[in-house]
Scaffold this active site. Sequence first.
Site, PDB file in Angstrom:
ATOM      1  N   LYS A 240       0.847  -1.199   0.000  1.00 47.19           N
ATOM      2  CA  LYS A 240       0.000   0.000   0.000  1.00 47.19           C
ATOM      3  C   LYS A 240       0.886   1.255   0.000  1.00 47.19           C
ATOM      4  CE  LYS A 240      -3.983   1.865   2.442  1.00 47.19           C
ATOM      5  NZ  LYS A 240      -4.799   1.828   3.642  1.00 47.19           N
ATOM      6  N   ASP A 241       1.976   1.216   0.789  1.00 45.04           N
ATOM      7  CA  ASP A 241       2.904   2.352   0.786  1.00 45.04           C
ATOM      8  C   ASP A 241       3.553   2.513  -0.588  1.00 45.04           C
ATOM      9  OD1 ASP A 241       2.644   3.404   3.372  1.00 45.04           O
ATOM     10  OD2 ASP A 241       3.978   1.922   4.243  1.00 45.04           O
ATOM     11  N   GLU A 284       8.458  31.445   2.439  1.00 45.73           N
ATOM     12  CA  GLU A 284       7.932  30.350   1.630  1.00 45.73           C
ATOM     13  C   GLU A 284       6.504  30.032   2.087  1.00 45.73           C
ATOM     14  OE1 GLU A 284       9.974  30.149  -0.967  1.00 45.73           O
ATOM     15  OE2 GLU A 284      10.569  28.053  -0.747  1.00 45.73           O
TER      16      GLU A 284
END
Length: 407
Positions: A240-241, A284
Amino acid sequence: MSVVFKNRLVRWIDHRMPIFSSLHHEMYEYPVPRNLNYLWNFGFLAGLMLIIMIVTGIVLAMHYTPNTTMAFESVERIMRDVNYGWIIRYIHMNGASMFFILVYIHIFRGMYYGSYKAPREILWMLGVVIFFLMIVTAFIGYVLPWGQMSYWGATVITNLFSAIPWVGEDIVTWLWGGFSVDNPTLNRFFALHYLLPFVILGVVFLHVIALHRFGSNNPLGIDMKRPQDSISFHPYYTIKDAFTIGLFLIFFCYFIFFNPNYLGHPDNYIPADPLVTPAHIVPEWYFLPFYAILRAIPSKLGGVLLMGGAIAILFVLPWLDRSPVRSGRFRPMFKWFFALFVINCFVLGYCGANPPEGHFILISRIATAYYFAYFIVILPLLSVLEKPKPLPASISESIYQPKNHLE
Ligand code: HEM
Protein backbone atom coordinates in the site's frame (compact mmCIF):
# COMPACT_ATOMS: atom_id res chain seq x y z
CA MET A 1 9.03 -16.32 18.29
CA SER A 2 12.57 -16.77 16.99
CA VAL A 3 13.00 -17.08 13.24
CA VAL A 4 15.44 -19.37 11.37
CA PHE A 5 16.90 -17.81 8.25
CA LYS A 6 17.72 -20.02 5.23
CA ASN A 7 20.80 -18.10 4.14
CA ARG A 8 23.92 -19.14 6.10
CA LEU A 9 25.60 -15.74 5.93
CA VAL A 10 22.40 -14.07 7.22
CA ARG A 11 22.26 -16.65 10.03
CA TRP A 12 25.92 -16.03 10.88
CA ILE A 13 25.50 -12.25 11.05
CA ASP A 14 22.16 -12.41 12.85
CA HIS A 15 23.57 -14.63 15.57
CA ARG A 16 26.18 -11.97 16.36
CA MET A 17 24.07 -8.91 15.59
CA PRO A 18 20.32 -9.62 15.41
CA ILE A 19 19.40 -6.99 12.85
CA PHE A 20 17.63 -9.46 10.55
CA SER A 21 15.46 -10.89 13.32
CA SER A 22 14.50 -7.39 14.47
CA LEU A 23 13.61 -6.49 10.89
CA HIS A 24 11.63 -9.73 10.58
CA HIS A 25 9.87 -8.93 13.82
CA GLU A 26 8.91 -5.41 12.65
CA MET A 27 7.74 -6.60 9.24
CA TYR A 28 5.90 -9.86 9.99
CA GLU A 29 5.16 -10.05 13.71
CA TYR A 30 4.43 -6.41 14.52
CA PRO A 31 0.62 -6.13 14.37
CA VAL A 32 -0.89 -3.25 12.43
CA PRO A 33 -4.61 -2.40 12.56
CA ARG A 34 -6.29 -3.83 9.49
CA ASN A 35 -8.49 -0.78 8.92
CA LEU A 36 -5.86 1.93 8.28
CA ASN A 37 -6.89 4.31 5.50
CA TYR A 38 -4.61 6.14 3.06
CA LEU A 39 -3.95 8.94 5.54
CA TRP A 40 -1.72 6.46 7.39
CA ASN A 41 0.66 6.41 4.40
CA PHE A 42 1.93 9.92 4.97
CA GLY A 43 4.42 9.08 7.71
CA PHE A 44 6.16 6.64 5.37
CA LEU A 45 6.11 9.21 2.56
CA ALA A 46 7.57 11.85 4.89
CA GLY A 47 10.37 9.42 5.75
CA LEU A 48 11.06 8.88 2.06
CA MET A 49 11.12 12.63 1.51
CA LEU A 50 13.60 13.09 4.34
CA ILE A 51 15.98 10.63 2.65
CA ILE A 52 15.54 12.33 -0.74
CA MET A 53 16.32 15.72 0.87
CA ILE A 54 19.45 14.41 2.58
CA VAL A 55 20.81 12.71 -0.57
CA THR A 56 20.15 15.67 -2.91
CA GLY A 57 21.39 18.10 -0.24
CA ILE A 58 24.72 16.30 0.06
CA VAL A 59 25.22 16.43 -3.72
CA LEU A 60 24.34 20.14 -3.79
CA ALA A 61 26.79 20.81 -0.94
CA MET A 62 29.57 19.35 -3.11
CA HIS A 63 29.15 22.24 -5.54
CA TYR A 64 27.83 25.05 -3.37
CA THR A 65 30.07 27.79 -1.90
CA PRO A 66 28.92 29.32 1.41
CA ASN A 67 30.47 32.72 0.84
CA THR A 68 28.49 35.90 0.21
CA THR A 69 30.56 36.76 -2.88
CA MET A 70 30.12 33.35 -4.47
CA ALA A 71 26.96 31.69 -3.10
CA PHE A 72 24.52 33.04 -5.71
CA GLU A 73 26.87 32.25 -8.62
CA SER A 74 27.66 28.81 -7.27
CA VAL A 75 23.94 28.00 -7.33
CA GLU A 76 23.68 29.32 -10.90
CA ARG A 77 26.65 27.15 -11.81
CA ILE A 78 24.89 24.11 -10.34
CA MET A 79 21.90 24.96 -12.55
CA ARG A 80 23.88 25.47 -15.76
CA ASP A 81 27.24 23.68 -15.66
CA VAL A 82 27.11 20.84 -13.16
CA ASN A 83 25.94 17.62 -14.83
CA TYR A 84 22.29 17.12 -13.83
CA GLY A 85 22.75 19.88 -11.27
CA TRP A 86 19.46 21.48 -12.35
CA ILE A 87 17.46 18.37 -11.51
CA ILE A 88 19.21 17.84 -8.18
CA ARG A 89 18.47 21.43 -7.24
CA TYR A 90 14.87 21.34 -8.43
CA ILE A 91 14.28 18.12 -6.47
CA HIS A 92 15.75 19.68 -3.32
CA MET A 93 13.99 23.03 -3.76
CA ASN A 94 10.55 21.56 -4.46
CA GLY A 95 11.26 18.70 -2.08
CA ALA A 96 11.10 21.12 0.83
CA SER A 97 7.55 22.07 -0.20
CA MET A 98 6.58 18.42 -0.72
CA PHE A 99 8.00 17.55 2.70
CA PHE A 100 5.82 20.21 4.34
CA ILE A 101 2.70 19.15 2.39
CA LEU A 102 3.21 15.56 3.58
CA VAL A 103 3.93 16.52 7.17
CA TYR A 104 1.00 18.96 7.36
CA ILE A 105 -1.35 16.18 6.18
CA HIS A 106 0.35 13.84 8.67
CA ILE A 107 -0.26 16.33 11.50
CA PHE A 108 -3.91 17.01 10.56
CA ARG A 109 -4.50 13.24 10.31
CA GLY A 110 -3.14 12.84 13.85
CA MET A 111 -5.31 15.70 15.09
CA TYR A 112 -8.53 14.37 13.54
CA TYR A 113 -8.10 10.80 14.71
CA GLY A 114 -6.80 11.77 18.16
CA SER A 115 -3.47 9.98 17.60
CA TYR A 116 -1.88 12.34 20.14
CA LYS A 117 -3.94 10.91 23.00
CA ALA A 118 -2.74 8.42 25.59
CA PRO A 119 -0.68 6.34 25.29
CA ARG A 120 0.89 8.11 22.27
CA GLU A 121 1.75 11.47 23.88
CA ILE A 122 5.53 11.06 23.54
CA LEU A 123 5.13 9.95 19.94
CA TRP A 124 3.17 13.14 19.28
CA MET A 125 5.63 15.39 21.13
CA LEU A 126 8.56 13.92 19.21
CA GLY A 127 6.57 14.78 16.08
CA VAL A 128 6.29 18.39 17.24
CA VAL A 129 10.08 18.44 17.83
CA ILE A 130 10.56 17.17 14.26
CA PHE A 131 8.21 19.84 12.96
CA PHE A 132 10.12 22.57 14.80
CA LEU A 133 13.46 21.29 13.48
CA MET A 134 12.01 21.18 9.96
CA ILE A 135 10.97 24.82 10.25
CA VAL A 136 14.47 25.89 11.34
CA THR A 137 16.15 23.76 8.67
CA ALA A 138 13.91 25.06 5.87
CA PHE A 139 14.36 28.66 7.02
CA ILE A 140 18.16 28.56 7.03
CA GLY A 141 18.22 26.53 3.81
CA TYR A 142 16.34 29.29 2.03
CA VAL A 143 19.11 31.75 2.98
CA LEU A 144 21.82 29.73 1.22
CA PRO A 145 21.15 30.75 -2.45
CA TRP A 146 21.76 34.32 -1.26
CA GLY A 147 19.02 35.88 -3.36
CA GLN A 148 16.99 38.93 -2.35
CA MET A 149 14.39 36.91 -0.43
CA SER A 150 17.13 34.85 1.23
CA TYR A 151 18.83 37.96 2.53
CA TRP A 152 15.77 39.95 3.53
CA GLY A 153 13.91 36.98 4.93
CA ALA A 154 16.90 36.18 7.12
CA THR A 155 17.19 39.81 8.19
CA VAL A 156 13.52 40.15 9.15
CA ILE A 157 13.24 36.84 10.99
CA THR A 158 16.53 36.98 12.91
CA ASN A 159 15.70 40.57 13.87
CA LEU A 160 12.59 39.28 15.66
CA PHE A 161 14.82 38.21 18.53
CA SER A 162 15.60 41.88 19.18
CA ALA A 163 12.07 42.13 20.63
CA ILE A 164 13.22 40.16 23.68
CA PRO A 165 13.67 42.71 26.50
CA TRP A 166 17.23 43.55 27.68
CA VAL A 167 19.17 40.87 25.82
CA GLY A 168 17.37 40.92 22.44
CA GLU A 169 19.94 43.01 20.54
CA ASP A 170 22.82 40.94 21.89
CA ILE A 171 21.12 37.73 20.83
CA VAL A 172 20.68 39.06 17.29
CA THR A 173 24.36 40.05 17.07
CA TRP A 174 25.30 36.62 18.39
CA LEU A 175 23.05 34.87 15.83
CA TRP A 176 24.47 36.92 12.98
CA GLY A 177 28.09 36.60 14.08
CA GLY A 178 28.41 40.34 13.33
CA PHE A 179 26.35 43.48 12.99
CA SER A 180 24.25 42.44 10.00
CA VAL A 181 23.34 39.31 8.07
CA ASP A 182 26.67 38.72 6.36
CA ASN A 183 29.33 36.14 5.58
CA PRO A 184 29.58 34.66 9.11
CA THR A 185 25.77 34.29 9.10
CA LEU A 186 25.78 32.49 5.77
CA ASN A 187 28.60 30.20 6.92
CA ARG A 188 26.92 29.13 10.13
CA PHE A 189 23.57 28.70 8.38
CA PHE A 190 25.24 26.37 5.90
CA ALA A 191 26.92 24.36 8.69
CA LEU A 192 23.60 24.04 10.55
CA HIS A 193 21.62 23.31 7.40
CA TYR A 194 23.92 20.35 6.80
CA LEU A 195 23.69 19.16 10.40
CA LEU A 196 19.99 19.48 11.25
CA PRO A 197 18.57 16.93 8.78
CA PHE A 198 20.65 14.28 10.56
CA VAL A 199 19.27 15.45 13.90
CA ILE A 200 15.78 15.13 12.37
CA LEU A 201 16.68 11.62 11.22
CA GLY A 202 17.64 10.75 14.81
CA VAL A 203 14.37 12.12 16.18
CA VAL A 204 12.41 10.26 13.47
CA PHE A 205 14.12 7.09 14.72
CA LEU A 206 12.84 7.81 18.25
CA HIS A 207 9.42 8.69 16.76
CA VAL A 208 9.21 5.24 15.18
CA ILE A 209 10.41 3.51 18.39
CA ALA A 210 7.62 5.31 20.28
CA LEU A 211 5.16 4.34 17.52
CA HIS A 212 6.09 0.68 17.79
CA ARG A 213 5.53 0.63 21.54
CA PHE A 214 1.73 0.65 21.18
CA GLY A 215 1.38 0.40 17.42
CA SER A 216 -0.60 2.68 15.14
CA ASN A 217 -3.85 4.28 16.08
CA ASN A 218 -6.56 3.76 13.42
CA PRO A 219 -9.61 5.52 11.93
CA LEU A 220 -11.88 4.13 14.66
CA GLY A 221 -9.50 5.23 17.41
CA ILE A 222 -10.06 2.02 19.38
CA ASP A 223 -7.31 -0.38 20.47
CA MET A 224 -6.61 -3.71 18.82
CA LYS A 225 -8.15 -6.40 21.01
CA ARG A 226 -8.49 -9.55 18.93
CA PRO A 227 -6.00 -11.27 16.60
CA GLN A 228 -8.29 -10.58 13.65
CA ASP A 229 -8.11 -6.81 14.33
CA SER A 230 -4.58 -6.69 12.92
CA ILE A 231 -2.54 -7.77 9.92
CA SER A 232 1.24 -7.85 9.37
CA PHE A 233 2.98 -4.79 8.01
CA HIS A 234 4.50 -6.82 5.19
CA PRO A 235 3.19 -7.42 2.56
CA TYR A 236 -0.10 -5.59 3.23
CA TYR A 237 1.15 -2.14 4.13
CA THR A 238 4.43 -2.29 2.22
CA ILE A 239 2.44 -2.73 -1.00
CA LYS A 240 0.00 0.00 0.00
CA ASP A 241 2.90 2.35 0.79
CA ALA A 242 4.55 1.46 -2.54
CA PHE A 243 1.36 2.42 -4.37
CA THR A 244 1.20 5.85 -2.75
CA ILE A 245 4.92 6.39 -3.39
CA GLY A 246 4.06 6.03 -7.08
CA LEU A 247 1.21 8.56 -6.86
CA PHE A 248 3.28 10.96 -4.81
CA LEU A 249 6.23 10.82 -7.23
CA ILE A 250 3.89 11.73 -10.13
CA PHE A 251 2.74 14.78 -8.17
CA PHE A 252 6.32 15.67 -7.21
CA CYS A 253 7.56 15.22 -10.82
CA TYR A 254 4.94 17.64 -12.09
CA PHE A 255 6.62 20.41 -10.08
CA ILE A 256 10.19 19.31 -10.86
CA PHE A 257 9.70 19.02 -14.62
CA PHE A 258 6.80 21.31 -15.50
CA ASN A 259 6.58 24.04 -12.89
CA PRO A 260 9.82 24.08 -10.87
CA ASN A 261 9.58 27.70 -9.77
CA TYR A 262 5.87 27.83 -9.07
CA LEU A 263 6.25 27.41 -5.31
CA GLY A 264 9.18 29.83 -5.00
CA HIS A 265 9.46 33.60 -5.17
CA PRO A 266 10.91 35.21 -8.35
CA ASP A 267 12.88 37.76 -6.29
CA ASN A 268 15.21 35.00 -5.16
CA TYR A 269 16.67 34.96 -8.66
CA ILE A 270 18.00 38.47 -7.94
CA PRO A 271 21.35 38.41 -6.06
CA ALA A 272 21.11 39.65 -2.45
CA ASP A 273 21.51 43.40 -2.17
CA PRO A 274 21.65 44.91 1.34
CA LEU A 275 20.84 48.34 -0.12
CA VAL A 276 17.60 47.40 -1.91
CA THR A 277 14.66 46.14 0.14
CA PRO A 278 12.04 44.12 -1.84
CA ALA A 279 8.53 45.65 -1.92
CA HIS A 280 7.03 42.69 -0.02
CA ILE A 281 9.13 40.33 2.03
CA VAL A 282 7.28 37.03 2.10
CA PRO A 283 8.46 33.68 3.39
CA GLU A 284 7.93 30.35 1.63
CA TRP A 285 4.27 29.24 1.48
CA TYR A 286 4.62 26.72 4.30
CA PHE A 287 5.45 29.47 6.79
CA LEU A 288 2.63 31.80 5.76
CA PRO A 289 0.11 30.87 8.52
CA PHE A 290 2.76 31.51 11.17
CA TYR A 291 3.82 34.71 9.42
CA ALA A 292 0.20 35.93 9.58
CA ILE A 293 0.08 35.20 13.33
CA LEU A 294 3.36 37.10 13.79
CA ARG A 295 1.91 40.20 12.15
CA ALA A 296 -1.61 39.92 13.57
CA ILE A 297 -1.01 42.28 16.47
CA PRO A 298 0.79 45.63 16.45
CA SER A 299 3.37 44.65 19.10
CA LYS A 300 6.61 43.07 17.88
CA LEU A 301 7.24 41.13 21.09
CA GLY A 302 3.58 40.07 21.24
CA GLY A 303 3.74 38.84 17.64
CA VAL A 304 6.89 36.85 18.32
CA LEU A 305 5.36 35.28 21.44
CA LEU A 306 2.17 34.41 19.58
CA MET A 307 4.08 32.85 16.71
CA GLY A 308 6.22 30.78 19.10
CA GLY A 309 3.09 29.95 21.09
CA ALA A 310 1.35 28.67 17.94
CA ILE A 311 3.91 25.87 17.73
CA ALA A 312 4.50 25.43 21.46
CA ILE A 313 0.80 24.82 22.10
CA LEU A 314 1.00 21.67 19.98
CA PHE A 315 3.21 20.13 22.67
CA VAL A 316 0.44 20.24 25.25
CA LEU A 317 -2.38 19.23 22.91
CA PRO A 318 -2.70 15.74 24.51
CA TRP A 319 -3.58 17.43 27.80
CA LEU A 320 -5.95 20.03 26.35
CA ASP A 321 -8.22 17.51 24.67
CA ARG A 322 -9.49 15.28 27.48
CA SER A 323 -12.24 13.53 25.54
CA PRO A 324 -12.02 9.77 26.14
CA VAL A 325 -12.87 9.13 22.48
CA ARG A 326 -9.96 9.41 20.07
CA SER A 327 -11.39 9.40 16.57
CA GLY A 328 -13.22 12.47 15.23
CA ARG A 329 -15.59 10.02 13.50
CA PHE A 330 -17.40 9.48 16.77
CA ARG A 331 -17.28 13.09 17.91
CA PRO A 332 -20.21 14.94 16.32
CA MET A 333 -19.23 18.44 17.51
CA PHE A 334 -15.47 18.07 17.40
CA LYS A 335 -15.45 17.25 13.70
CA TRP A 336 -16.98 20.60 12.76
CA PHE A 337 -14.63 22.63 14.92
CA PHE A 338 -11.74 20.63 13.50
CA ALA A 339 -12.89 21.28 9.91
CA LEU A 340 -13.05 24.99 10.77
CA PHE A 341 -9.55 24.76 12.26
CA VAL A 342 -8.17 23.38 8.98
CA ILE A 343 -9.95 26.07 6.94
CA ASN A 344 -8.68 28.65 9.43
CA CYS A 345 -5.08 27.55 8.76
CA PHE A 346 -5.63 28.22 5.04
CA VAL A 347 -7.14 31.62 5.85
CA LEU A 348 -4.07 32.44 7.95
CA GLY A 349 -1.85 31.35 5.06
CA TYR A 350 -3.77 33.63 2.70
CA CYS A 351 -3.36 36.57 5.09
CA GLY A 352 0.35 35.78 5.47
CA ALA A 353 0.79 36.04 1.69
CA ASN A 354 -0.71 39.54 1.63
CA PRO A 355 0.58 42.79 3.11
CA PRO A 356 -0.78 43.50 6.62
CA GLU A 357 -3.14 46.25 5.48
CA GLY A 358 -6.89 46.93 5.34
CA HIS A 359 -9.19 43.97 5.89
CA PHE A 360 -6.27 41.52 6.03
CA ILE A 361 -5.44 42.84 9.49
CA LEU A 362 -8.94 42.11 10.79
CA ILE A 363 -9.13 38.69 9.14
CA SER A 364 -5.72 37.61 10.46
CA ARG A 365 -6.72 38.74 13.96
CA ILE A 366 -9.93 36.72 13.89
CA ALA A 367 -8.11 33.71 12.44
CA THR A 368 -5.34 33.97 15.05
CA ALA A 369 -7.96 34.16 17.79
CA TYR A 370 -9.67 31.04 16.44
CA TYR A 371 -6.32 29.21 16.17
CA PHE A 372 -5.66 29.65 19.89
CA ALA A 373 -9.30 29.35 20.95
CA TYR A 374 -9.42 25.93 19.30
CA PHE A 375 -6.74 24.65 21.66
CA ILE A 376 -7.40 26.62 24.81
CA VAL A 377 -11.20 26.94 24.84
CA ILE A 378 -12.92 24.65 22.33
CA LEU A 379 -11.08 21.38 22.93
CA PRO A 380 -11.25 21.53 26.75
CA LEU A 381 -14.94 22.49 26.59
CA LEU A 382 -15.80 19.75 24.10
CA SER A 383 -14.09 17.24 26.36
CA VAL A 384 -16.84 17.99 28.88
CA LEU A 385 -19.87 19.00 26.79
CA GLU A 386 -19.79 16.67 23.81
CA LYS A 387 -21.65 13.37 23.79
CA PRO A 388 -19.66 10.97 21.60
CA LYS A 389 -21.36 8.32 19.46
CA PRO A 390 -21.09 4.71 20.65
CA LEU A 391 -17.84 3.00 19.68
CA PRO A 392 -17.70 -0.34 17.87
CA ALA A 393 -16.74 -3.29 20.07
CA SER A 394 -13.66 -4.07 17.99
CA ILE A 395 -11.96 -3.22 14.72
CA SER A 396 -12.84 -6.51 13.04
CA GLU A 397 -16.45 -6.31 14.16
CA SER A 398 -16.85 -2.86 12.65
CA ILE A 399 -15.57 -4.25 9.36
CA TYR A 400 -17.66 -7.41 9.26
CA GLN A 401 -20.90 -6.03 10.77
CA PRO A 402 -20.78 -2.35 9.97
CA LYS A 403 -24.52 -1.71 10.39
CA ASN A 404 -24.61 -2.88 14.00
CA HIS A 405 -22.35 -0.26 15.40
CA LEU A 406 -21.59 2.49 12.96
CA GLU A 407 -24.07 5.31 12.45
C1 HEM B 1 10.13 13.93 9.21
C2 HEM B 1 8.89 13.96 9.60
C3 HEM B 1 8.12 12.76 10.06
C4 HEM B 1 8.28 11.45 9.73
C5 HEM B 1 9.31 10.84 8.79
C6 HEM B 1 7.28 10.70 10.46
C7 HEM B 1 7.12 9.33 10.39
C8 HEM B 1 6.05 8.64 10.89
C9 HEM B 1 5.69 7.29 10.54
C10 HEM B 1 6.46 6.40 9.55
C11 HEM B 1 4.58 6.98 11.21
C12 HEM B 1 3.78 5.69 11.09
C13 HEM B 1 2.93 5.76 9.84
C14 HEM B 1 1.80 6.73 9.92
O1 HEM B 1 1.04 6.68 10.91
O2 HEM B 1 1.67 7.61 9.03
C15 HEM B 1 4.23 8.11 12.04
C16 HEM B 1 3.16 8.17 12.91
C17 HEM B 1 2.83 9.27 13.67
N1 HEM B 1 3.38 10.53 13.59
FE1 HEM B 1 4.95 11.04 12.43
N2 HEM B 1 6.54 11.55 11.23
C18 HEM B 1 7.01 12.83 11.00
C19 HEM B 1 6.52 13.98 11.56
C20 HEM B 1 5.49 14.04 12.49
C21 HEM B 1 4.96 15.25 13.05
C22 HEM B 1 5.45 16.63 12.70
C23 HEM B 1 3.97 14.88 13.93
C24 HEM B 1 3.11 15.74 14.82
C25 HEM B 1 3.34 16.92 15.16
C26 HEM B 1 3.87 13.45 13.91
C27 HEM B 1 2.98 12.70 14.65
C28 HEM B 1 2.75 11.35 14.46
C29 HEM B 1 1.74 10.59 15.19
C30 HEM B 1 0.80 11.09 16.29
C31 HEM B 1 1.80 9.28 14.69
C32 HEM B 1 0.92 8.09 15.10
C33 HEM B 1 -0.20 8.04 14.15
C34 HEM B 1 -1.18 6.97 14.42
O3 HEM B 1 -0.78 5.88 14.81
O4 HEM B 1 -2.37 7.29 14.24
N3 HEM B 1 4.79 12.98 13.02
N4 HEM B 1 5.14 9.12 11.81
